[in-house]
Motif scaffolding. Structure first.
Motif: not given
Length: 301
Positions: A109, A111, A231, A238, A242-243
């Motif tokens: 995601g 992150h 996010y 994640a 979020e993904k």
């Protein structure tokens, strides 16, 4: 004493670490923005001209290891067994334009991906360090010394800035770390080009198309870094939601070529600046070469 490159993305309340791309430095340094710029498909495709004037991950590790070795040698003169820390080349993922690769979006995601062993190395270096008296830290960093001088310890003069200051001067880091070197701001142009590129008509058109694309997918965002801002700070990893958003974001970036347009605009801005300040940038390269040479010599002794 690391020469770290951080890019503060305009409009985003977080720091985006601009890692060294494994894609090399293709097109970097060619004046006027005429150099070919590859389409951005993965994070490794984001390589800007100023990258050629910054240490690579491998060079930075070499310099860090030499710096630690020279500082430890200096500490021995004062009777302290200071540990030499082993630095490894950091393999960061470029998040300058948020997430642009399908694989990164699906797995992480928004992150940031931590380098393997980073936390272990950091914790281990602290836990394995020998117990040393407070005076050792004064000698190491000249803490408590007189202003503008290193002071003394047991009759021996402490170098200005302590042993870390001496090590840096031996390597020539005082030159490459000078932000005003050659009367140009290397990190300044790396920062300002990001904002200037977003003011170009080409980028504005691409971002409008990205906004429309995201809207079709059910997401209301008015700027391309908004999803990352939302996010990235949520939890340590994640979430499934979020993904999904990240994958939609990447799909829209690729359809609109937003990241490619942004890279081309930044490349032209940076190339123009480098061309206008050619003498200063040549001096930076010369100083960098001298540091690498000194680092190799320090580690060979």
């Amino acid at each position: 004493m690391r020469y770290t490159r951080l890019v503060i993305a305009a409009g985003v309340g977080m720091l985006l670490l601009t890692g060294c791309s494994e894609g090399g430095q293709e097109g970097a340094g060619g004046g006027g923005g005429g150099a070919a710029v590859r389409d951005v498909v993965t994070e490794a495709d984001i390589v800007l001209p100023v990258s050629a004037y910054l240490f690579t991950a491998e060079q930075q590790a070499l310099v860090d290891n030499a710096h630690s070795t020279l500082a430890a040698d200096c500490m021995k003169r004062f009777g302290f067994d200071w540990p030499v820390k082993k630095a490894e080349a950091a393999k960061g993922v470029n998040r300058r334009y948020g997430v642009v690769g399908e694989k990164v979006a699906a797995e992480h995601g928004y992150h940031v991906i931590a380098s393997a062993g980073d936390s272990e190395h950091a914790e281990g270096s602290v836990s394995r360090a020998p117990k040393l008296p407070p005076e050792a830290y004064m000698v190491y960093g000249a803490k408590g010394g007189k202003a503008g001088a290193g002071g003394s310890y047991q009759g021996k003069d402490i170098p200005e800035g302590g042993c870390i200051g001496e090590a840096g001067r031996k390597l020539g880091l005082d030159k490459v770390q000078d932000p005003a070197k050659g009367k140009i701001g290397l990190l300044s142009i790396d920062y300002s080009s990001f904002g200037k590129a977003q003011a170009t008509p080409e980028f504005k058109k691409a971002q409008d198309e990205w906004v429309a694309c995201m809207k079709k997918s059910g997401y209301q965002h008015t700027a391309f870094l908004q999803p990352a801002e939302k996010y990235a700070a949520q939890g340590n990893s994640a979430s499934p939601e979020e993904k999904v958003v990240a994958k939609a974001d990447v799909k829209c970036k690729q359809e609109t070529k937003l990241a490619t347009v942004l890279l081309r605009a930044e490349t032209k801005i940076q190339n123009d600046y480098i061309e206008q300040n050619a003498a200063g940038f040549a001096e930076i390269k010369k100083d960098q070469g001298a540091v690498i040479k000194s680092a190799n010599e320090a580690l060979a002794n």
